[in-house]
Design an enzyme around this catalytic site. Structure first.
Site, PDB file in Angstrom:
ATOM      1  N   HIS A   1      -5.300 -14.510   9.244  1.00 33.85           N
ATOM      2  CA  HIS A   1      -4.522 -13.439   8.951  1.00 33.85           C
ATOM      3  C   HIS A   1      -4.602 -12.215  10.088  1.00 33.85           C
ATOM      4  O   HIS A   1      -3.963 -11.168  10.055  1.00 33.85           O
ATOM      5  CB  HIS A   1      -4.160 -12.884   7.762  1.00 33.85           C
ATOM      6  CG  HIS A   1      -3.946 -13.962   6.809  1.00 33.85           C
ATOM      7  ND1 HIS A   1      -3.111 -14.810   6.817  1.00 33.85           N
ATOM      8  CD2 HIS A   1      -4.807 -14.375   5.720  1.00 33.85           C
ATOM      9  CE1 HIS A   1      -2.746 -15.594   5.707  1.00 33.85           C
ATOM     10  NE2 HIS A   1      -3.872 -15.369   4.983  1.00 33.85           N
TER      11      HIS A   1
ATOM     12  N   PRO B   1       0.876  -1.232  -0.005  1.00 34.51           N
ATOM     13  CA  PRO B   1       0.086  -0.025   0.083  1.00 34.51           C
ATOM     14  C   PRO B   1       0.980   1.298  -0.081  1.00 34.51           C
ATOM     15  O   PRO B   1       1.726   1.470   0.681  1.00 34.51           O
ATOM     16  CB  PRO B   1      -0.732  -0.180   1.399  1.00 34.51           C
ATOM     17  CG  PRO B   1      -0.630  -1.528   1.648  1.00 34.51           C
ATOM     18  CD  PRO B   1       0.501  -1.873   1.078  1.00 34.51           C
ATOM     19  N   GLU B   2       0.359   2.534  -0.860  1.00 36.15           N
ATOM     20  CA  GLU B   2       1.205   3.570  -0.799  1.00 36.15           C
ATOM     21  C   GLU B   2       0.411   4.619  -0.454  1.00 36.15           C
ATOM     22  O   GLU B   2      -0.728   4.283  -0.048  1.00 36.15           O
ATOM     23  CB  GLU B   2       1.643   3.751  -2.345  1.00 36.15           C
ATOM     24  CG  GLU B   2       2.656   2.581  -2.791  1.00 36.15           C
ATOM     25  CD  GLU B   2       3.211   2.711  -4.115  1.00 36.15           C
ATOM     26  OE1 GLU B   2       3.219   3.803  -4.671  1.00 36.15           O
ATOM     27  OE2 GLU B   2       3.408   1.744  -4.777  1.00 36.15           O
TER      28      GLU B   2
END
Ligand code: ZN
Length: 302
Positions: free
Chosen positions: A109, A2-3
């Site tokens: 997760h 992710p940016e």
């Protein structure tokens, strides 16, 4: 990974949902998430706190809580922050499943879960477990992020500011853009997209830009990031937004991951190279490789 556009998407979705809610409990399922602080210590510190909002600095998520404190979270490679219905609202036949796909990301997760007072839960899921979190007093936030570069969507990100950062730098433009102490929040995807938009070759030395290139690159970085936000982020791998859904930016890439496909401008095949260990995509025909500027004041005589 992710940016800025992916993190910003999560913030814009979740800030209005979370503001004003109380954290009934935090459950840290993976001690690595908040190390070196123990899960028990962090859980006790945020229990009962009221959420004031969710913001962003670079690629960091900032969960502001009462008592002038902020829980800072970083998604790193595969982290996701998702708001889900609480146990009471789940359809038992469906079970508790967030989203599925090629790489199913689900409760297994889960690294941390916030139980909120409206019966919903905020989940930090992270298959690769590089994501992290820490609690900090707001008074210390400025110092903590002192080395983080300029926010590219702020007024401070001007062509002149970009030029000052790049001055005398011999690093390739691609590496220059990935450096979080320069422009904060730009990563591998949006660096490629910005350099294509600016018609600049990723291997051009950063310090070789003239003022017109600085202006073009500044505009291109902003345009690439805004396109990413408009597309709800890019879901190449594990990224999901704050509601657990995929973004659409991966379908809008101009060059990133498009090796061999035609350039959207000139139809030359897009090329892939490796810069600073990262896959880098560009058009060899319409992205100009700048020459290194001769050093100022250098004598013409030998
Ligand atoms: Zn081209």
């Amino acid at each position: 990974m992710p940016e800025l556009p992916e993190v910003e998407t999560v913030c814009r979705q979740l800030d209005p949902e979370l503001a004003g809610l109380r954290i009934d409990a935090l459950e840290v399922l993976d001690a690595r998430w908040c190390r070196p602080v123990s899960p028990a210590k962090l859980e006790a510190a945020v229990q009962g706190a009221t959420i004031e909002g969710l913001g962003r600095r670079g690629k960091y998520l900032l969960l502001a809580i009462d008592g002038a404190r902020t829980l800072v979270m970083h998604l790193r490679m595969t982290g996701n922050l998702v708001l889900v219905e609480g146990e009471d609202k789940l359809d038992p036949s469906e079970g508790r499943r967030l989203y599925e796909g090629e790489r199913s990301v689900s409760e297994r997760h889960l690294r941390a879960r916030f139980r909120l007072d409206d019966e919903r839960e905020l989940w930090f899921t992270d298959p690769r477990r590089f994501g992290e979190a820490f609690l900090i007093g707001d008074a210390d936030l400025g110092e903590r992020f002192a080395k983080l570069g300029v926010e590219p969507l702020s007024d401070a990100f001007t062509p002149e500011a970009l030029g000052e950062m790049a001055a005398n730098r011999t690093a390739p433009l691609k590496s220059f853009l990935l450096d979080q102490s320069g422009v904060a929040g730009v990563g591998n995807i949006y660096a490629d997209e910005a350099l294509f938009r600016a018609r600049l070759h990723p291997l051009s030395p950063a310090g070789s830009m003239k003022s017109e290139h600085q202006e073009a690159l500044r505009d291109a970085v902003v345009a690439a990031l805004e396109a990413g936000i408009d597309g709800g982020g890019a879901s190449i791998d594990d990224y999901r937004d704050g509601r657990g859904e995929k973004g659409t930016m991966q379908d809008e890439f101009l060059v990133h991951t498009r090796e061999g496909k035609p350039c959207p401008r000139c139809e030359s095949p897009i090329v892939r190279i490796v810069v600073s260990g990262r896959s880098t995509y560009y058009c060899p025909s319409c992205q100009v490789r700048l020459r290194r500027k001769p050093r100022r004041g250098r004598s013409s005589r030998r």
